[in-house]
Design an enzyme around this catalytic site. Structure first.
Site, PDB file in Angstrom:
ATOM      1  N   GLU A  72      -2.412  -2.832  -9.805  1.00  0.00           N
ATOM      2  CA  GLU A  72      -2.654  -3.558  -8.556  1.00  0.00           C
ATOM      3  C   GLU A  72      -3.936  -4.381  -8.540  1.00  0.00           C
ATOM      4  OE1 GLU A  72      -0.337  -0.490  -5.562  1.00  0.00           O
ATOM      5  OE2 GLU A  72      -2.416  -0.045  -6.042  1.00  0.00           O
TER       6      GLU A  72
HETATM    7  C1  TNX Z   1       0.263   2.763  -5.417  1.00  0.00           C
HETATM    8  S1  TNX Z   1       0.841   3.928  -7.973  1.00  0.00           S
HETATM    9  C2  TNX Z   1      -0.936   2.971  -6.092  1.00  0.00           C
HETATM   10  C3  TNX Z   1      -1.979   3.745  -5.448  1.00  0.00           C
HETATM   11  C4  TNX Z   1      -1.595   4.216  -4.089  1.00  0.00           C
HETATM   12  C5  TNX Z   1      -0.153   4.642  -4.081  1.00  0.00           C
HETATM   13  C6  TNX Z   1       0.301   5.236  -2.797  1.00  0.00           C
HETATM   14  C7  TNX Z   1      -0.415   3.161  -8.364  1.00  0.00           C
HETATM   15  C8  TNX Z   1      -0.712   3.038  -9.765  1.00  0.00           C
HETATM   16  N1  TNX Z   1      -1.167   2.629  -7.387  1.00  0.00           N
HETATM   17  O1  TNX Z   1      -3.173   2.991  -5.389  1.00  0.00           O
HETATM   18  O2  TNX Z   1      -2.413   5.285  -3.747  1.00  0.00           O
HETATM   19  O3  TNX Z   1       0.646   3.545  -4.391  1.00  0.00           O
HETATM   20  O4  TNX Z   1       1.561   5.798  -2.924  1.00  0.00           O
END
Ligand code: TNX
Length: 562
Positions: free
Chosen positions: A374
């Site tokens: 992300e």
């Molecule tokens: C996605 S899964 C994220 C996290 C969040 C999560 C909440 C991932 C690698 N990144 O930053 O906490 O969703 O479900």
């Protein structure tokens, strides 16, 4: 005549003796092979002793520690050299050792050792690049009775005369001891003595894991959890033969690990958490306590430093890392994807090298997790360029790179592991990275995410990847989940617990149980044992154990609790 009478009474006793309440096949995760012998139940006497070869001593001490409170028995641990086999014998047999890992020591993630030809940090001598996920890990030199127990397997025999666990490694003995613990009546979980027949079901269990990597992740960044809370989570993993704890140590809302070269990361960046609570951070001594507690339980800690995104807390502490060199305000919300360290500034790479170097030095295990998820504002070649430099920095410490599957487009590096968290198993980018040599840990968001709600009325958790009750957590196959990713590229499975909405140790347990044992079974048990109807019944028997142990759990309607 008296002798005859004595024999007759004894036979009558045997006929009247009720069978052990737990059946040999009730173990979670399901063992590879179970051969019950109902004529061979064993009743633990009050004067039983544990006999153990020296390298298994610590496992025997832990086993005795699990059994003493409820039984009230002294259960002394003695050396095999001091006398004949005791009623509970734990034996390390080098004859059942895999080719290269018979020496006791830190648990290996892979079961295969080979010379890498590159500089390796101490403790990183096991090269994860040699792993052959999928198939039982371990070369397998000797085979006592035709058994190759590998570096985590064990053989457990319960007969009328006693109990014997044989393994090639302390990790194998430990898993065998956890199986034995589950075969006692649920009252064994009591912290105070209970009047109970401590009967064990007779027969033989022969057991080895399907995948070498079986783990859970705890996000200590969104909400901070104390060392004691983390140790308790380690104990939960160990019960179900999970062997990795991934700690998500840094995120927008908090930086949780002391770094000497950049002290404000923890002191300033650690002072916040979601919702405005006090946060917190681990000193190096705190962190070492977690690592040591885990190592004793044959659990390897995988530290994650999430880069280049999820870094707001670091930017608050050191504005020089921020694009534009202006400190952002501290962040205590739950959005993602807005923050990043400046990939165009050399100072950022000093920071990465210092942090990775210090974290690697705290890490006896082979893995170091770089995050990579992300980073929405670092795109294309800027992103892959940053990741490739960061990967090289990790490799220079002798550790193997793990990262979220967003790392896939970045250049391959020997042995690297992508943790896949998607919700649609068709992922050409990850499949292509696997063709270039990457291996994967499976954490499908819609199956393995422990922060998803069980049901619409679950009081905490998310639902962006759907609702996940036990059946959904259980009914999938890590070996075939990803299109064009063969089972032998699958290192294993991991269940992540993100903690935006999770604030207490009780809430952690509520989200872990009973889904964690479901995931543990996917990671450990041969696919041939996979059977929802059988699993839900086996799992049901664990409810009373958790209740007795004071473990909070979700009483899922999927499971026929007693
Ligand atoms: C996605 S899964 C994220 C996290 C969040 C999560 C909440 C991932 C690698 N990144 O930053 O906490 O969703 O479900």
């Amino acid at each position: 005549a008296t002798e005859l009478a004595r024999l007759a009474t004894r036979q009558a006793d045997d006929l009247l003796t009720p069978p052990a309440p737990v059946r040999l096949g009730d173990v979670v995760p399901a063992p590879e092979q179970v051969t019950p012998d109902p004529t061979a139940d064993f009743l633990l006497p009050a004067d039983a002793a544990l006999r153990v070869s020296p390298a298994g001593r610590d496992v025997a001490e832990q086993l005795a520690g699990w059994l003493r409170p409820a039984t009230g028995y002294p259960l002394p641990v003695t050396d095999t050299a001091e006398g004949p086999d005791g009623l509970l014998a734990l034996t390390l047999s080098s004859a059942s050792a895999p080719a290269a890992t018979s020496a006791p020591g830190p648990v290996s993630a892979t079961g295969a050792t080979r010379a890498t030809g590159t500089a390796s940090a101490p403790g990183a001598a096991v090269d994860p690049g040699a792993a052959s996920g999928g198939a039982a890990a371990g070369g397998g030199a000797g085979r006592p009775g035709g058994e190759d127990l590998g570096d985590e397997g064990y053989r457990l025999d319960v007969t009328g005369d006693g109990v014997r666990i044989v393994a090639a490694t302390p990790a194998g003995l430990f898993h065998g001891a956890q199986t034995l613990r589950q075969l006692f009546p649920p009252a064994i979980e009591s912290a105070a003595p209970v009047a109970e027949r401590w009967a064990l079901p007779g027969g033989t269990v022969l057991d080895r894991p399907r995948f070498p990597y079986r783990g859970a992740m705890l996000d200590v960044a969104r909400h901070f959890f104390s060392v004691e809370d983390v140790l308790r989570v380690v104990d939960h993993l160990a019960r179900y033969k999970l062997n990795h704890l991934h700690l998500h140590l840094t995120d927008d809302q908090g930086w949780r690990i002391a770094v000497d070269a950049w002290p404000r990361l923890a002191e300033v960046g650690g002072a916040t958490e979601v919702g405005g609570g006090p946060g917190g951070w681990y000193t190096k001594a705190d962190y070492a306590r977690i690592v040591d507690h885990a190592a004793r339980r044959h659990v390897t800690v995988v530290p994650e430093i999430d880069l280049p995104g999820h870094t707001n807390a670091a930017l608050v502490a050191y504005p020089e890392l921020a694009p534009g060199k202006v400190a952002p305000p501290p962040y205590t919300g739950t959005e993602v994807g807005f923050s990043y360290v400046d990939p165009t500034d050399e100072r950022t790479y000093d920071f990465v090298a210092d942090v990775i170097g210090e974290v690697a030095a705290l890490t006896p295990g082979p893995w170091l997790h770089l995050g990579g998820d992300e980073a929405f504002k670092v795109k294309g070649a800027t992103y892959t360029g940053f990741v490739e430099r960061a990967q090289r920095i990790v490799a220079a410490t002798g550790k193997t790179v793990v990262g979220w599957h967003q790392l896939a487009p970045a250049g391959h590096l020997d042995g690297r592991v992508l943790q896949w968290w998607g919700t649609n198993g068709d992922d050409p980018e990850t499949a292509e990275a696997v063709r270039r040599g990457a291996r994967v840990i499976l954490s499908p968001g819609n199956r393995a995410y422990l922060d998803m709600k069980y049901a619409p009325d679950t009081p905490i958790g998310h639902d962006w990847a759907g609702l996940i009750d036990v059946r959904r957590a259980y009914d999938w196959d890590p070996g075939t989940h990803l299109t064009d990713v063969p089972a032998d590229a699958v290192l294993g499975v991991e269940a992540p617990l993100w903690t935006e909405s999770v604030t207490t140790a009780d809430e952690v347990e509520f989200m872990l149980f009973p889904r964690l044992p479901a995931l543990a079974e996917l990671g450990w048990s041969p696919r041939s044992t996979h059977d929802w109807d059988a699993f839900r019944v086996r799992l049901a028997g664990h409810g009373p154990r958790w209740t007795t142990a004071g473990i909070t759990f979700h009483p899922s309607p999927d499971v026929p609790w007693p």
